[in-house]
Design a protein around this motif. Structure first.
Motif, PDB file in Angstrom:
ATOM      1  N   SER A   1     -26.555  -3.975   2.046  1.00  0.00           N
ATOM      2  CA  SER A   1     -27.741  -3.998   2.912  1.00  0.00           C
ATOM      3  C   SER A   1     -27.431  -3.418   4.298  1.00  0.00           C
ATOM      4  O   SER A   1     -28.270  -2.743   4.886  1.00  0.00           O
ATOM      5  N   LEU A   2     -26.217  -3.638   4.815  1.00  0.00           N
ATOM      6  CA  LEU A   2     -25.844  -3.083   6.116  1.00  0.00           C
ATOM      7  C   LEU A   2     -25.714  -1.560   6.048  1.00  0.00           C
ATOM      8  O   LEU A   2     -26.160  -0.849   6.955  1.00  0.00           O
ATOM      9  N   ALA A   3     -25.095  -1.048   4.979  1.00  0.00           N
ATOM     10  CA  ALA A   3     -24.954   0.410   4.818  1.00  0.00           C
ATOM     11  C   ALA A   3     -26.323   1.070   4.712  1.00  0.00           C
ATOM     12  O   ALA A   3     -26.547   2.144   5.266  1.00  0.00           O
ATOM     13  N   LEU A   4     -27.230   0.423   4.022  1.00  0.00           N
ATOM     14  CA  LEU A   4     -28.585   0.953   3.874  1.00  0.00           C
ATOM     15  C   LEU A   4     -29.325   0.954   5.220  1.00  0.00           C
ATOM     16  O   LEU A   4     -29.952   1.939   5.601  1.00  0.00           O
ATOM     17  N   LYS A   5     -29.200  -0.136   5.952  1.00  0.00           N
ATOM     18  CA  LYS A   5     -29.914  -0.268   7.226  1.00  0.00           C
ATOM     19  C   LYS A   5     -29.357   0.657   8.308  1.00  0.00           C
ATOM     20  O   LYS A   5     -30.106   1.304   9.036  1.00  0.00           O
ATOM     21  N   TYR A   6     -28.030   0.714   8.438  1.00  0.00           N
ATOM     22  CA  TYR A   6     -27.417   1.454   9.540  1.00  0.00           C
ATOM     23  C   TYR A   6     -26.913   2.845   9.159  1.00  0.00           C
ATOM     24  O   TYR A   6     -26.394   3.560  10.004  1.00  0.00           O
ATOM     25  N   LYS A   7     -27.035   3.215   7.905  1.00  0.00           N
ATOM     26  CA  LYS A   7     -26.645   4.555   7.437  1.00  0.00           C
ATOM     27  C   LYS A   7     -25.186   4.880   7.770  1.00  0.00           C
ATOM     28  O   LYS A   7     -24.844   5.977   8.177  1.00  0.00           O
ATOM     29  N   GLN A   8     -24.321   3.878   7.595  1.00  0.00           N
ATOM     30  CA  GLN A   8     -22.890   4.030   7.807  1.00  0.00           C
ATOM     31  C   GLN A   8     -22.138   3.293   6.713  1.00  0.00           C
ATOM     32  O   GLN A   8     -22.692   2.417   6.056  1.00  0.00           O
ATOM     33  N   GLN A   9     -20.871   3.631   6.573  1.00  0.00           N
ATOM     34  CA  GLN A   9     -20.021   2.903   5.635  1.00  0.00           C
ATOM     35  C   GLN A   9     -19.677   1.549   6.255  1.00  0.00           C
ATOM     36  O   GLN A   9     -19.331   1.475   7.430  1.00  0.00           O
ATOM     37  N   PHE A  10     -19.790   0.480   5.452  1.00  0.00           N
ATOM     38  CA  PHE A  10     -19.486  -0.863   5.920  1.00  0.00           C
ATOM     39  C   PHE A  10     -18.446  -1.510   5.013  1.00  0.00           C
ATOM     40  O   PHE A  10     -18.580  -1.499   3.789  1.00  0.00           O
ATOM     41  N   PHE A  11     -17.405  -2.057   5.634  1.00  0.00           N
ATOM     42  CA  PHE A  11     -16.444  -2.923   4.967  1.00  0.00           C
ATOM     43  C   PHE A  11     -16.790  -4.342   5.403  1.00  0.00           C
ATOM     44  O   PHE A  11     -16.963  -4.592   6.598  1.00  0.00           O
ATOM     45  N   VAL A  12     -16.880  -5.265   4.468  1.00  0.00           N
ATOM     46  CA  VAL A  12     -17.218  -6.650   4.795  1.00  0.00           C
ATOM     47  C   VAL A  12     -16.194  -7.564   4.142  1.00  0.00           C
ATOM     48  O   VAL A  12     -15.980  -7.507   2.932  1.00  0.00           O
ATOM     49  N   SER A  13     -15.557  -8.397   4.971  1.00  0.00           N
ATOM     50  CA  SER A  13     -14.595  -9.376   4.469  1.00  0.00           C
ATOM     51  C   SER A  13     -15.099 -10.769   4.829  1.00  0.00           C
ATOM     52  O   SER A  13     -15.354 -11.068   5.999  1.00  0.00           O
ATOM     53  N   LEU A  14     -15.249 -11.611   3.827  1.00  0.00           N
ATOM     54  CA  LEU A  14     -15.694 -12.992   4.027  1.00  0.00           C
ATOM     55  C   LEU A  14     -14.541 -13.934   3.695  1.00  0.00           C
ATOM     56  O   LEU A  14     -14.076 -13.979   2.562  1.00  0.00           O
ATOM     57  N   ASN A  15     -14.072 -14.658   4.687  1.00  0.00           N
ATOM     58  CA  ASN A  15     -13.014 -15.643   4.490  1.00  0.00           C
ATOM     59  C   ASN A  15     -13.643 -17.037   4.563  1.00  0.00           C
ATOM     60  O   ASN A  15     -13.531 -17.738   5.557  1.00  0.00           O
ATOM     61  N   LEU A  16     -14.363 -17.382   3.511  1.00  0.00           N
ATOM     62  CA  LEU A  16     -15.106 -18.639   3.452  1.00  0.00           C
ATOM     63  C   LEU A  16     -14.798 -19.320   2.129  1.00  0.00           C
ATOM     64  O   LEU A  16     -14.754 -18.671   1.092  1.00  0.00           O
ATOM     65  N   ASN A  17     -14.619 -20.613   2.162  1.00  0.00           N
ATOM     66  CA  ASN A  17     -14.374 -21.365   0.932  1.00  0.00           C
ATOM     67  C   ASN A  17     -15.678 -21.949   0.415  1.00  0.00           C
ATOM     68  O   ASN A  17     -16.302 -22.756   1.078  1.00  0.00           O
ATOM     69  N   ASN A  18     -16.093 -21.511  -0.748  1.00  0.00           N
ATOM     70  CA  ASN A  18     -17.284 -22.041  -1.415  1.00  0.00           C
ATOM     71  C   ASN A  18     -18.494 -22.198  -0.498  1.00  0.00           C
ATOM     72  O   ASN A  18     -18.989 -23.305  -0.298  1.00  0.00           O
ATOM     73  N   PRO A  19     -18.977 -21.102   0.072  1.00  0.00           N
ATOM     74  CA  PRO A  19     -20.143 -21.226   0.962  1.00  0.00           C
ATOM     75  C   PRO A  19     -21.406 -21.546   0.170  1.00  0.00           C
ATOM     76  O   PRO A  19     -21.592 -21.062  -0.934  1.00  0.00           O
ATOM     77  N   ASP A  20     -22.253 -22.378   0.762  1.00  0.00           N
ATOM     78  CA  ASP A  20     -23.538 -22.650   0.117  1.00  0.00           C
ATOM     79  C   ASP A  20     -24.571 -21.646   0.628  1.00  0.00           C
ATOM     80  O   ASP A  20     -24.294 -20.829   1.516  1.00  0.00           O
ATOM     81  N   ASP A  21     -25.752 -21.699   0.076  1.00  0.00           N
ATOM     82  CA  ASP A  21     -26.807 -20.739   0.436  1.00  0.00           C
ATOM     83  C   ASP A  21     -27.191 -20.830   1.911  1.00  0.00           C
ATOM     84  O   ASP A  21     -27.500 -19.815   2.538  1.00  0.00           O
ATOM     85  N   MET A  22     -27.172 -22.037   2.466  1.00  0.00           N
ATOM     86  CA  MET A  22     -27.528 -22.210   3.884  1.00  0.00           C
ATOM     87  C   MET A  22     -26.512 -21.515   4.788  1.00  0.00           C
ATOM     88  O   MET A  22     -26.888 -20.878   5.767  1.00  0.00           O
ATOM     89  N   LEU A  23     -25.231 -21.613   4.455  1.00  0.00           N
ATOM     90  CA  LEU A  23     -24.199 -20.947   5.250  1.00  0.00           C
ATOM     91  C   LEU A  23     -24.346 -19.431   5.155  1.00  0.00           C
ATOM     92  O   LEU A  23     -24.241 -18.730   6.159  1.00  0.00           O
TER      93      LEU A  23
END
Length: 120
Positions: free
Chosen positions: A82-104
Protein backbone atom coordinates in the motif's frame (compact mmCIF):
# COMPACT_ATOMS: atom_id res chain seq x y z
CA UNK A 1 29.63 13.51 -22.56
CA UNK A 2 29.38 14.03 -18.83
CA UNK A 3 26.70 12.54 -16.69
CA UNK A 4 25.37 14.13 -13.58
CA UNK A 5 24.48 11.80 -10.76
CA UNK A 6 22.73 12.80 -7.61
CA UNK A 7 24.61 12.35 -4.39
CA UNK A 8 23.14 9.64 -2.19
CA UNK A 9 20.67 11.02 0.30
CA UNK A 10 19.76 9.33 3.56
CA UNK A 11 17.31 10.99 5.92
CA UNK A 12 16.40 9.27 9.18
CA UNK A 13 13.13 9.97 10.98
CA UNK A 14 12.19 8.45 14.32
CA UNK A 15 9.11 8.45 16.52
CA UNK A 16 7.75 6.53 19.49
CA UNK A 17 4.06 6.21 20.28
CA UNK A 18 2.35 4.52 23.22
CA UNK A 19 -0.03 1.70 22.44
CA UNK A 20 -1.93 0.90 25.64
CA UNK A 21 1.08 0.85 28.04
CA UNK A 22 3.71 -0.26 25.55
CA UNK A 23 6.00 1.95 23.44
CA UNK A 24 6.04 1.25 19.70
CA UNK A 25 9.09 2.63 17.90
CA UNK A 26 9.09 3.82 14.29
CA UNK A 27 12.14 4.50 12.18
CA UNK A 28 11.97 5.65 8.56
CA UNK A 29 15.08 5.80 6.40
CA UNK A 30 14.49 7.83 3.25
CA UNK A 31 16.87 7.11 0.40
CA UNK A 32 17.01 8.53 -3.13
CA UNK A 33 14.24 6.37 -4.62
CA UNK A 34 13.25 4.04 -1.83
CA UNK A 35 12.22 4.02 1.82
CA UNK A 36 13.03 1.58 4.62
CA UNK A 37 10.50 1.42 7.47
CA UNK A 38 11.24 -0.36 10.75
CA UNK A 39 8.54 -0.72 13.41
CA UNK A 40 9.14 -2.54 16.65
CA UNK A 41 8.95 -2.79 20.38
CA UNK A 42 11.93 -2.96 22.75
CA UNK A 43 14.64 -4.79 20.84
CA UNK A 44 16.09 -2.99 17.84
CA UNK A 45 16.42 -5.95 15.50
CA UNK A 46 14.94 -6.98 12.19
CA UNK A 47 11.74 -8.90 12.34
CA UNK A 48 9.67 -9.88 9.35
CA UNK A 49 10.73 -7.90 6.30
CA UNK A 50 8.94 -7.31 3.02
CA UNK A 51 9.59 -5.21 -0.05
CA UNK A 52 7.21 -3.72 -2.61
CA UNK A 53 7.72 -1.80 -5.82
CA UNK A 54 5.21 0.60 -7.33
CA UNK A 55 3.16 -0.51 -10.31
CA UNK A 56 4.63 0.06 -13.74
CA UNK A 57 3.30 -0.16 -17.24
CA UNK A 58 -0.38 -1.03 -17.25
CA UNK A 59 -0.31 -2.67 -13.79
CA UNK A 60 -2.61 -1.27 -11.15
CA UNK A 61 -1.18 -2.92 -8.03
CA UNK A 62 2.27 -2.87 -6.47
CA UNK A 63 4.30 -6.09 -6.53
CA UNK A 64 5.37 -7.25 -3.05
CA UNK A 65 7.24 -10.16 -1.52
CA UNK A 66 8.51 -11.27 1.88
CA UNK A 67 12.28 -11.30 2.41
CA UNK A 68 12.45 -12.42 6.05
CA UNK A 69 9.57 -14.45 7.47
CA UNK A 70 9.18 -14.86 11.22
CA UNK A 71 5.43 -15.00 11.66
CA UNK A 72 3.64 -11.83 10.55
CA UNK A 73 4.94 -11.44 7.00
CA UNK A 74 1.50 -10.91 5.47
CA UNK A 75 0.86 -7.71 7.46
CA UNK A 76 4.26 -6.28 6.48
CA UNK A 77 3.83 -7.26 2.85
CA UNK A 78 0.39 -5.63 2.69
CA UNK A 79 1.73 -2.47 4.33
CA UNK A 80 4.70 -2.30 1.93
CA UNK A 81 2.36 -2.80 -1.02
CA UNK A 82 0.00 0.00 0.00
CA UNK A 83 2.91 2.40 0.69
CA UNK A 84 4.56 1.67 -2.69
CA UNK A 85 1.24 2.27 -4.41
CA UNK A 86 0.56 5.52 -2.55
CA UNK A 87 4.04 7.07 -2.74
CA UNK A 88 5.22 5.56 -6.05
CA UNK A 89 8.50 4.41 -4.50
CA UNK A 90 10.07 1.14 -3.44
CA UNK A 91 9.32 0.38 0.22
CA UNK A 92 11.06 -2.05 2.56
CA UNK A 93 9.02 -2.74 5.70
CA UNK A 94 10.32 -4.59 8.75
CA UNK A 95 7.96 -5.38 11.62
CA UNK A 96 9.56 -6.53 14.87
CA UNK A 97 6.35 -7.36 16.73
CA UNK A 98 5.36 -10.50 18.58
CA UNK A 99 1.86 -11.70 17.70
CA UNK A 100 0.25 -8.33 17.00
CA UNK A 101 -3.52 -8.16 17.16
CA UNK A 102 -5.69 -6.25 14.69
CA UNK A 103 -5.89 -3.19 16.96
CA UNK A 104 -2.09 -2.90 17.10
CA UNK A 105 -1.80 -3.24 13.32
CA UNK A 106 -4.41 -0.47 12.83
CA UNK A 107 -2.59 1.73 15.36
CA UNK A 108 0.73 1.17 13.55
CA UNK A 109 -0.74 1.94 10.14
CA UNK A 110 -2.33 5.16 11.41
CA UNK A 111 0.81 6.42 13.15
CA UNK A 112 3.04 5.48 10.21
CA UNK A 113 0.78 7.30 7.76
CA UNK A 114 0.90 10.41 9.98
CA UNK A 115 4.70 10.23 10.09
CA UNK A 116 5.05 9.73 6.33
CA UNK A 117 2.61 12.54 5.61
CA UNK A 118 4.91 14.91 7.51
CA UNK A 119 8.15 13.81 5.84
CA UNK A 120 7.28 12.94 2.25
Amino acid sequence: MTSVTAEPTFLIHQATHQFVAEPIHFQVLQMNKSVFVWIGKDEAKLGDMSVAVPPFGNQSTAAATSIIVKGIAEQGKNLARSLALKYKQQFFVSLNLNNPDDMLILFIEKKLMELLKNIM
